[in-house]
Structures are given as C-alpha cells and as structure tokens.
Write an enzyme that holds these catalytic residues in place. Structure first.
Site, PDB file in Angstrom:
ATOM      1  N   GLN A   1      82.280  23.186  13.729  1.00  0.00           N
ATOM      2  CA  GLN A   1      81.033  23.629  14.297  1.00  0.00           C
ATOM      3  C   GLN A   1      80.893  25.340  13.417  1.00  0.00           C
ATOM      4  OE1 GLN A   1      82.159  22.037  18.472  1.00  0.00           O
ATOM      5  NE2 GLN A   1      80.781  23.565  18.490  1.00  0.00           N
TER       6      GLN A   1
ATOM      7  N   ARG B   1      80.659  22.606  26.159  1.00  0.00           N
ATOM      8  CA  ARG B   1      79.176  22.985  26.081  1.00  0.00           C
ATOM      9  C   ARG B   1      78.846  24.089  27.341  1.00  0.00           C
ATOM     10  NH1 ARG B   1      75.149  18.062  25.811  1.00  0.00           N
ATOM     11  NH2 ARG B   1      73.175  19.323  25.636  1.00  0.00           N
ATOM     12  N   CYS B   2      79.195  25.098  26.953  1.00  0.00           N
ATOM     13  CA  CYS B   2      78.901  26.312  27.627  1.00  0.00           C
ATOM     14  C   CYS B   2      79.429  27.610  26.927  1.00  0.00           C
ATOM     15  CB  CYS B   2      79.761  26.402  29.232  1.00  0.00           C
ATOM     16  SG  CYS B   2      81.396  26.435  29.211  1.00  0.00           S
TER      17      CYS B   2
ATOM     18  N   GLU C   1      73.336  24.780  26.699  1.00  0.00           N
ATOM     19  CA  GLU C   1      74.735  24.642  27.516  1.00  0.00           C
ATOM     20  C   GLU C   1      74.120  24.911  29.073  1.00  0.00           C
ATOM     21  OE1 GLU C   1      77.830  26.024  24.213  1.00  0.00           O
ATOM     22  OE2 GLU C   1      76.683  27.368  25.256  1.00  0.00           O
TER      23      GLU C   1
END
Ligand SMILES: Cc1cc2nc3c(=O)[nH]c(=O)nc-3n(C[C@H](O)[C@H](O)[C@H](O)COP(=O)(O)OP(=O)(O)OC[C@H]3O[C@@H](n4cnc5c(N)ncnc54)[C@H](O)[C@@H]3O)c2cc1C
Lengths: 806, 288
Positions: free
Chosen positions: A237, A384-385, A760
C-alpha cells in the site's frame, strides 16, 4: 459559432471531470480477469519460499533441524534466525518503534509465528519440505487475555526487553507493558464528573478482527548480483516506504532498489506493514541469486499478518440532567499481540484515538491508553479506517446511546443537543484536534426526515408491547451513528513514518498532442485512483479524463509518496494533484497569452482553454497550448508542459456522516435481519459520486461483517480459531443488507478542491450503527451494553440471559 | 493449502474403479465432485496416494423410478437433484435441501454420492436420507450390498463403507402423494454448514399425524434419526404440548460440538427450533 461548435456544457461533459459519475477505467481489465497481480508475475528461474510455523502460542524453540527437508529433491535452502543474524536481519524494526522477530529467535510468541523459511523449486516441494523440518519446542505459559498481561506474576513475553523501563513512547510500568498514552486534562475532567448530574460508565470492547483482502500478502524479491540491484514486486500500500525500509535494513543504496506494486486485490490496512515474508524473500534472493516468490495462503493471512482492533475501552460520560455533556473520560487497554507492530504515524502509539470526543462538544476530556503484549499475532492496523478512528467512533457512539438510556432521552435528540454547532468550526476539540468544517445538524435532520424516524420509534414501541403480550418473538432495534472521521495523515507538524513526513505527491506531464501521463505517490488497491485522479486533472487543466493516464506503484517512476491508507489519498495526494495541475495551467496561461498576443491577465479560464476577456471567440484550447509548449514556446520560456507537486497538508480533514440502521431480531435463534440501512456521508467535494457510492457500499459491508460476527478468536492456550473463510465471516451478497446512500456537501476549507476522503467512513460509522441497533432492540428488556460481535448465538445468549426464553 | 503428492486414476467402469481401490486399500480414495475431499487434501487432513476419479463412469449418473422406489446414481450432482422434475414431484424435500447446500458453483460439481459417503456430520444429505429411509448400494469386489442410511454412519468420517467399496446408488422409497415435508437449516451464511438443521416428512389424515420421520444434521458426530420424536408425534394433532415433548426428545439425542457456530447448548436448542419450524411448515404443506 455554427451549430457544430460544442456548447460550454458539452465541452464540460466531454472532460468527465470532477462530479462526473465516470465509470471506473480499471474495471475494464479487472472484470475480464486481465489484472496483473503479484502472483501473475513469473520471472525466469523463480523459486518459492514458504514458512514453517509454530503450532504453539508461547514456547521456547530449542532445536531446528532441517536435515531431512534439505534432502528432499528440489529444496534449495532452509533459513532460520541463525542465518538471518549473519546479515543482521533476525529482527526488524516495526512502524511503532518496537522490534519484531523475522524468524523465531529462541522462542515464539504466537501461534503460526514464522520459524523457518523453506526455499524450493516450486510451491509443492516447499510445502512438502515444511513437514520435514523438525522443530523442538518447550511450551511456556500463555497470555491470551490482555487484562492479565500486567498481573504481577504474568509470564515475561519479551525477554529481549528485560529491564527496559523506557519504551518508544515513554515509561513502561510492567514487563508486558508497551506504553501509556495520555491526552487531555485529567483534573478538569475529574471536576466535571464531580459536578455532574448524571454519569455513565461502561466497558466497551471492540474485538479482534482482520482486514482480509481477497488477495493475500505476497512478494517477489529479485537480486541482480551483477548490477547490485534489488527489485521487489509486492502487495504494498506504500511502495516508497517499503523501498526506504528495504534500503535501511539491507544497506543496499536506495537508488538500487526498485519497488513495484502492481494491481492489488484489496488492502484495507493489511498491506501497509513490512512482514517476515518480505524480508525472508529478499534475503533468500540475495543468497540464491534468483528471484524468490512468497505468497501467503488464507490461513496465514488471517492468523499472522496484521489483525485489527482488539481495543478494550472503558468510557465514562458526565452530563447535566438536560442531557448536555460536560466531560468524557476514556481508558483503553490495547492488545497488541507479541510485538507492537501497529501501523500508525510514528508519534501516535494509539493512532488518532483522541478523536473519541466524536461529533459532540465536550468541554473537557481525558484519555489514557495502555498498550500491552499478549501471545497473539502482532498488527493493530487501521482496517479500513484512519488510525484507531473506528475504535474511537464505536466507543463514543455506544457511550452516547448508553447515556441516552440512562437519561430516558431519545438518542437522536441527545446527539442533536450536543453536536458541535456549524458556527463553532473550525472547532478545537478537548483532546487536541481542530475540526476543519462540519454541519452536523443538517445531516442528522435530513436522515431523520427521510427515514421517518419518529414513526419508526412508534412502530418499535408497538412491537415491544406486542412482544410483552407474547404475540411476537421478534424485537426491533433502531441504531444511530453520527461519526466524525479524521483523515488525511498528515501534516508534517504531527505525522511521520519512520521519520519521513507524511506528505504526498503528484507529477503530471502533458504530451505535445495534449494527452497526459500522471504519477502519484499513492497506490490504489481498489479505490479507483486511475479514474478519479484523472477527473481532478481533467477539471483543473481542461483535458478529457479519457486522455489522461494515471500510473502508480512503481518507485522508479512515481514521485515519493507515503501511500494509500487512512483515507489519505484524496486529502493529501488529491491536493498535490490539483496543485501540480494548477502549475501547468499557470504555464499554459502564459503560453496562451503569447499565442493570442495579449497579456496573461487579459485571459479567462474557460472549461478547457483560455479566452480573451470580452472576446470569447479569441481562445486557445489546452490541446493547442500543449502543442505550442513543445513547438513554439514563448521566447525565454522553458519548453514542455509538466509539473510536480509535493503537498504537506495544513490540517487533517474531518468527513462525517449520519447512519441509521433498522433491525429485527428473532429472539429464539438470535438471527438478526437488517431491514433498512440509511447512510448519509459528507466527504466535502465529491469527485466521482459513483465511486463514492461504491466505496460506501464496500465499507458498510465490512462494517456489517465486523459488527455481526467477523472475529479472530483464540482459545485459552492461544490457538487461533476460525482463521479460514469457513468461520471468518465474510458476508456474501445474500447476507449483505440493501444500502441506501445520501449526502450533504461541506467542503474542506483548507483543501485545494475541498475534498475530504470517504473510503473509510462507512466502516467507521457503520459498526456503531449496527451495534447500536442490536443494543437498542434489547434495551427494553433491561440490557445496557452487549459486546460485539453480534452473531446469532451470542444474541440468543443475551436473550436467554434476559429471561426471554421462559 | 497445498496437497501432498498423489496419483490420479480415471476408470471408465465401476469394476475397474473397484479393482484400483482393492489394489491400494487405505491409500486410495474415490473422488466425486471433490468439494469435500480436495479441501481436506489441501489442509493435509487427507493425503491419499491414489485418487480414483469416478467422473468417467457413465453408469453412476441418472435418476430413475422403479415401482415405489427412486434410484439416484451416486455421481448425480446436487444441481441435477434440483433440476429433476421427477424428484420435484415425488420427493420435493430433496430439492428444498439441495438448495440449502453451499452455492450454485459447488452444487454444479458436488454429488449426492460424495455427500452421503463423506461421513461429515455437517453434510445435509445424510440426515435427509435417514429421514426418507433411503438405502445405499455399496459395490465392492464381491458385488453389491445395501445398507440403510439409518445404519450407515458410525462416527465423524467413519461409515460402513469399506475402503475397496464404492457407493454406487441411493435408493429411496417414494412417499405418498400429499405428504408434508420441510428441511429447516440454520446457518451463518451461504456456503456454511448447518448450526443445526432438521428434516421432517409426515402424512396427515383427518387432522392427525399418521406418519412422521425426523432427522437432524450437524448436532452430533453423525446424522441423527430422531425415532422417539417421530413416534411421539404420530397419532397427535400436532398440538403445542405434544410438539414440545417431541422437540425435547429431539434435543435430548443431540451431542453437538462447540465451535464458531456457537456453544453446544445453543446448537442443541437450535436443533429443537429447527424441528419445531420444520414441523409447522410440513404440516401446512400436508394434504389430508
Ligand atoms: C464452501 C463449501 C460449502 C459447502 N457447504 C455444504 C453444505 O452446506 N451442506 C453440505 O451438505 N455440503 C456442503 N459442502 C460439501 C459439498 O456438498 C460436497 O460436494 C459434498 O460434501 C461431497 O460431494 P463430492 O461429490 O464433492 O465428494 P468428494 O469431495 O469427491 O468426496 C467426499 C468423500 O466421499 C468419498 N466418496 C465420494 N464419492 C464416493 C463414492 N461414490 N463412493 C465412495 N466414496 C465416495 C471420497 O473419497 C471422499 O472421502 C460444501 C462444500 C464447500 C466447498
């Protein structure tokens, strides 16, 4: 103008710029199975690595014997910690300031920990060889419950830290303690509690789960011994960070390391960190001189690389009897597993958890986080935050509901009463953030009106009466979540990763014929950057998105960036893109002035070119200007039309949203059915509404999974349970509720295009909405707080404990 | 997640397949749809050295009616069970159950023979076959023998099937027209094995139950034929009191494992709830 001259609207539409529901260009290859993922890369002479893993959660490793494995034809090498010590790589630094074993060095700290790395001609032989490596273990007592980590007689998990009273984030108060992180005003907060009419206190746990992208972590390391160059293909990522880390660890100069992140099949935080598989592949390639591929299987992925959450939060709120909140106190016990490998900006051991005051105007607050070691896998990634934001949102949104219950107030009304007001922005929170913008009341009211909130409450009341009369075995819950996210890490004043400031970057090159190649420091894993980045550029420089190629993931060509996670791409790289594009437009303006023989100040920008003020017929399109930039630039001006921009954001952005969930629960089976889920998001300027909707659908689906059953469980001796898709709850289309989405637009005042990031939000806001719905349903039967996950058997258990089964 | 080494055989007749099995004994395993066996091989919980693929044997396919018996070839896929009009009209519970197994992709390959021969208590077909009083035709070097589904299962993955035998067909007595039926399955998601499931067939006459068979899935290490529960209900009007007793009798024979689906107590209770709900639906469907 004749009839064939396109109108302004037509020219604008042709750009497919910001605001356009442009179809995702990357999907053309993804939907045809033509994506190029790491495992699709096959290099000549490539061999395969695979791990021998520990069956025990805590044990001494007394002997590793690879003799039999090495006898198997096709086995090339078996690496152990002893081999890695030769290159000083038996341990590696973590992003959180700890160190982590690459291969078991004398002991193991969690089940499935990497013990030895087998290199073989193919995957089959590697797996056969794994069974032949003999490892002797001496079992040690196991700590699974983080609340027992700091017992006086708790076993020492990390003898390597013996006697170290100072950690990366301050003093350590026990041999299994990692850090204490304290924010806010303790005394003032205590005073608020002393003076409060009403207080609540609840232990709110957010269980351990996992991001579980469809593609697991994998890499290929290829050392060219002649050139002294290392190329790494990987599911990264943040490819540039990997390059820097690889250089620092291997001492290969950074310019001789090439990192390529090809298509990535989902990341959700799982692919931010550096894992033993990467290090071992690199070492193995250096040793063997041939490319080495490592591919994690599903069980390895779920049980070793990067769990998420495992936060145990004790929340207290002080309030007046009219519901006005006056103070917030939170203590968190954070289970970090065997090593502290949390993927947070370096100075933030608990991420941005201090966003825990949420959307409410708390005059004072105090927060303390204790991180501890246990015999579980390391990780603590932001699934996902933004960093620990979903834990914070869950904590405050549950706590507000609990307060409403105690006050006998409607939870929507309680929120409305305490929201930060529009005129308070920029708003200084009690725990140190400056919220850039927001209009919470409007968003909340819009959802309440649309779903008919008061009618739903009336229906719920009637159903409760019917339930009490024995006419139905179903109960109904309405879950409210009003979240404030904090994304876009981040300003160099408070964010870095291993010392590198968390800026991001873009480079845009306009070709002579008016088409464009652009590269960014970010890396899409499904977010659709190839589509949306082009849309920003299209609007900014008036070249159709279809003529703009976006490329990410190759560190040789892309400018340095910190990558994609924490919803940072749009707030940070998105700004860099807009600013790089504006540099190009500024130069284009000078060229156009030269071409039209007017002063540049006499030109107006008009969709896709410049026109002379008061004489719109005299215009030059960007296509014409691009040609001129290479063909006949103004005298004294450098030819060419390209720009690079590095953007250090002045502040975070603060997206928010109002999510409502209506749920029906069968008390006899514990099965919960989501009847309705309404999600309103405010992410500021909307670049591509269709992609936003897709991101919201995906994030809500994950939120649904987490709240309703997705969990990494351990038994009391540290065996990881359910680390396969047979048990780990990944909902299919059949289980997934129908999503209704909506929006308001409150642009970020400090971002060049006003955008805030949205990927997110749905995970952050979704989990509390589901959990609050469950809690709301059971409330009338006398419950205050039910721990997640809310899978059927646990809800049945709750019903049973409340005496509902007769 | 990579299987060990094995040799692959693809015989074209039952005799040939049986001969290969007889040759290699415990080291050989028949392969049907592979949707139970291959995952176990990938986990190295099974490591057969010889795989005998039954896919090339035409005789093992097909559904036929012979008087009051229906015979289904072992290699008939779950998808074919759903598609069969004959089964749809004579034994509709087979369609209902098949539709609750896994997902369409798996049902295109997974077979009835593999499902019942597997011996995994999580499989749905074994309990259904017990409920329907089916029998399995087992073919070995010595020829055919028939074993009732109610006697076939000994423990998880242990059955009356000998290593050199192949399950070639499933024979099911046809139920009277107008019978009521239901398969109720509680699961966490599509593709999951049952937390608990119950198969019920019954006939009604003049408002009372004239015949009732009940069997349970995944609440013990074998499928369970709930004899007592069925007996309690026979002759009753399915009044609440009797149903409650039958449910208790069904729950009493369960011995589920605690796992991610829930603790044993929950799964026992869910077996009861499934029985109750299946009875209600079956009764609604029954004519007479
Ligand atoms: C994700 C997933 C979900 C599933 N969910 C369910 C579910 O909810 N309910 C359910 O019932 N099943 C479920 N299954 C299993 C599926 O139905 C299988 O197809 C079935 O259990 C086995 O059938 P098969 O033809 O695939 O057999 P195989 O996998 O080929 O064989 C299974 C076993 O039976 C033996 N065998 C096979 N055929 C014969 C034969 N003719 N004679 C003797 N021995 C034989 C094999 O040697 C092996 O030991 C699921 C499978 C998957 C992958």
């Amino acid at each position: 103008m004749n009839d064939l001259t396109p109108t302004r609207e037509q020219r604008e539409a042709a750009l497919e710029g910001m605001g356009c529901k442009r179809k995702r260009v990357e999907d053309v290859r993804f939907t045809q199975g033509k994506g190029q993922y790491v495992d699709d890369v096959k290099l000549p002479g490539m061999v395969f690595g695979d791990f021998v893993r520990s069956p025990y959660a805590h044990a001494k490793v007394t002997k590793i014997d690879a003799t039999e494995a090495l006898k198997l034809p096709g086995v090339i090498a078996v690496l152990t910690a002893e081999d890695l010590k030769g290159v000083n790589l038996a341990w590696m630094p973590t992003l959180a300031g700890d160190v982590q074993m690459v291969l078991a060095d004398g002991k193991v700290l969690y089940q499935n920990q990497e013990v030895a790395f087998v290199v073989a001609e193919n995957r089959y032989i590697a797996d056969d060889a794994i069974q032949l490596v003999e490892v002797e273990y001496e079992e040690l007592p196991v700590i699974v419950d983080p609340f027992k980590s700091m017992d006086p007689d708790a076993p020492v998990l990390r003898p390597d830290l013996e006697g170290k009273t100072e950690g990366a984030h301050g003093p350590r108060k026990h041999h299994n303690h990692i850090f204490t992180w304290e924010v806010g005003d303790k005394d003032e907060t205590a005073r608020a509690f002393d003076e409060a009419d009403v207080t609540i206190k609840e232990k709110i746990s957010y269980h351990r789960t996992h991001p579980s992208p469809l593609e697991t972590c994998q890499c290929i390391a290829s050392m060219d011994k002649v050139k002294g160059e290392l190329t790494i293909w990987g599911t990264f990522q943040a490819p540039h960070v990997i390059r820097t880390v690889a250089s620092l660890l291997s001492t290969i100069p950074e310019h001789k390391i090439h990192v390529v992140a090809p298509d990535i099949g989902g990341g959700f935080g799982n692919k931010v960190g550096a894992y033993p598989g990467y290090i071992c592949s690199i070492v193995a390639s250096i040793v063997t001189g041939v490319p080495v591929k490592w591919v994690e299987d599903r069980m390895e992925n779920l049980s070793t690389t990067s769990f998420a959450r495992d936060y145990h939060m004790t929340a207290e709120i002080a309030a007046k009897s009219d519901g006005t909140v006056t103070g917030l106190k939170v203590h968190v016990l954070a289970d970090h597993g065997g090593f502290d490998a949390c993927a947070d900006p370096s100075k933030w051991p608990a991420g941005f958890f201090n966003i825990v005051t949420g959307s409410y105007d708390f005059p004072v607050a105090h927060l303390e986080v204790d991180g501890v070691y246990t015999n579980k896998a390391p990780g603590g990634v932001a699934y996902r935050c933004s960093f620990r934001v979903t834990e914070a949102a869950y904590c405050i949104e549950r706590a507000m509901d609990i307060l409403a219950q105690k006050l006998g107030m409607d939870p929507a009304d309680l929120r409305m009463k305490n929201f930060v007001k529009p005129e308070q922005f920029p708003y200084q929170s009690a725990l140190g953030w400056e919220y850039d913008s927001g209009d919470y009341h409007t968003a909340m009211q819009k959802v309440m009106d649309t779903i008919g909130y008061r009618e739903l409450r009336a229906e719920q009341k009637a159903k409760q009466e019917a339930f009490k009369r024995g006419e139905t075995r179903e109960i109904m819950g309405i879950g409210i979540s009003f979240f404030t996210e904090i994304v876009g890490a981040g300003p160099s004043k408070n964010c870095d990763i291993l010392g590198v400031a968390m800026f991001d970057s873009a480079e845009i090159r306009v070709h002579p014929t008016g088409s464009v190649i652009s590269r960014m420091g970010t890396k899409s894993q499904g977010q659709g950057h190839e589509t949306t980045w082009a849309q920003i550029i299209a609007t900014e420089i008036g070249i159709p998105a279809a003529d703009i190629m976006v490329e990410e993931g190759n560190t040789d060509t892309a400018p340095y960036g910190l990558g994609t996670y924490g919803s940072r791409s749009t707030p940070v790289a998105g700004a860099a893109i807009a600013l790089a594009a504006r540099k190009i437009r500024n130069k284009a303006q000078m060229i156009a002035a030269h071409m039209l023989e007017v002063s540049e100040y006499d030109l107006d920008w008009d969709v896709d070119g410049f026109q002379v003020k008061g004489n719109p017929q005299a215009r030059k399109s960007m296509k014409e200007i691009a040609w001129a930039a290479y063909h006949a630039p103004p005298p004294g001006m450098e030819p060419g039309l390209e720009a690079v921009s590095y953007y250090d954001p002045p502040n975070m952005t603060y997206p928010f949203g109002a999510y409502f969930c209506v749920m029906d629960i069968d008390v006899d089976t514990g099965v919960a059915k989501t009847r309705r889920f309404y999600a309103l998001d405010d992410c500021g300027t909307r670049i591509n509404p269709m992609i936003i909707e897709g991101q919201v659908h995906g994030g809500l689906t994950e939120a649904f999974a987490i709240a309703m059953g997705q969990e990494i469980r351990y038994d009391e001796i540290g065996n990881v349970l359910g680390a396969s898709f047979m048990d780990f709850f990944l909902p299919t289309a059949v289980e997934t509720p129908h999503w209704e989405t909506d929006y308001t637009v409150t642009p970020s005042p400090h971002h060049p295009i006003g955008a805030k990031g949205v990927g997110e939000s749905p995970n952050v806001g979704g989990v509390p909405a589901f959990s609050n719905a469950v809690n709301d349903a059971f409330q009338f039967l006398g419950s205050t707080h039910i721990q997640m996950p809310h899978d059927a058997w646990r809800l049945w258990q709750v019903a049973k404990d409340l005496g509902v089964h007769g | 997640m990579i299987p060990g080494e094995f040799i692959y055989h693809r015989p074209s007749s039952v005799a040939e397949a049986v001969a290969i099995l007889a040759n290699h004994g415990e080291e050989a395993r028949p392969l049907s749809g592979g949707h139970s066996l291959i995952p176990m091989m990938k986990l190295r919980m099974a490591a057969p050295e010889h795989l005998v693929d039954l896919g090339g044997i035409a005789d093992l396919k097909g559904i036929s009616e012979d008087g009051d018996m229906i015979s289904i070839g072992a290699m008939t896929t779950q998808h074919e069970l759903i598609a069969s009009d004959l089964l749809g009209s004579k034994l509709p519970i087979i369609r209902e159950t098949s539709q609750l197994i896994a997902d369409p992709q798996i049902r295109y390959v997974g077979t009835l023979g593999g499902n019942v021969a597997n011996g995994d208590p999580g499989n749905d077909m074994p309990a259904l076959m017990q409920c329907l009083n089916a029998s399995y035709v087992l073919t070995g070097p010595e020829g055919d023998r028939e074993v009732s589904a109610r006697d076939f299962y000994e423990a998880a993955y242990f059955t009356k099937l000998a290593p050199e035998e192949i399950l070639t067909a499933i024979r099911i007595p046809v139920l009277p027209a107008g019978h009521g039926y239901a398969y109720e399955k509680l699961k966490r998601k599509v593709g999951d094995y049952a937390t608990a499931a119950a198969a019920v067939v019954l006939t009604m006459s003049g408002g009372s139950v004239s015949f009732c068979a009940i069997a349970l899935t995944n609440v013990a290490d074998t499928p369970l034929f709930a004899v007592e529960a069925g007996d309690i209900l026979t002759g009753s009007t399915l009044d609440a009191e009797t149903v409650k007793r039958a449910v208790a009798a069904a729950e009493a024979i369960t011995e589920p494992a605690s796992d991610g689906r829930g603790p044993a107590e929950y799964r026992t209770k869910m077996a009861g709830v499934m029985v109750q709900r299946a009875l209600a639906r079956a009764a609604e469907r029954a004519k007479g």
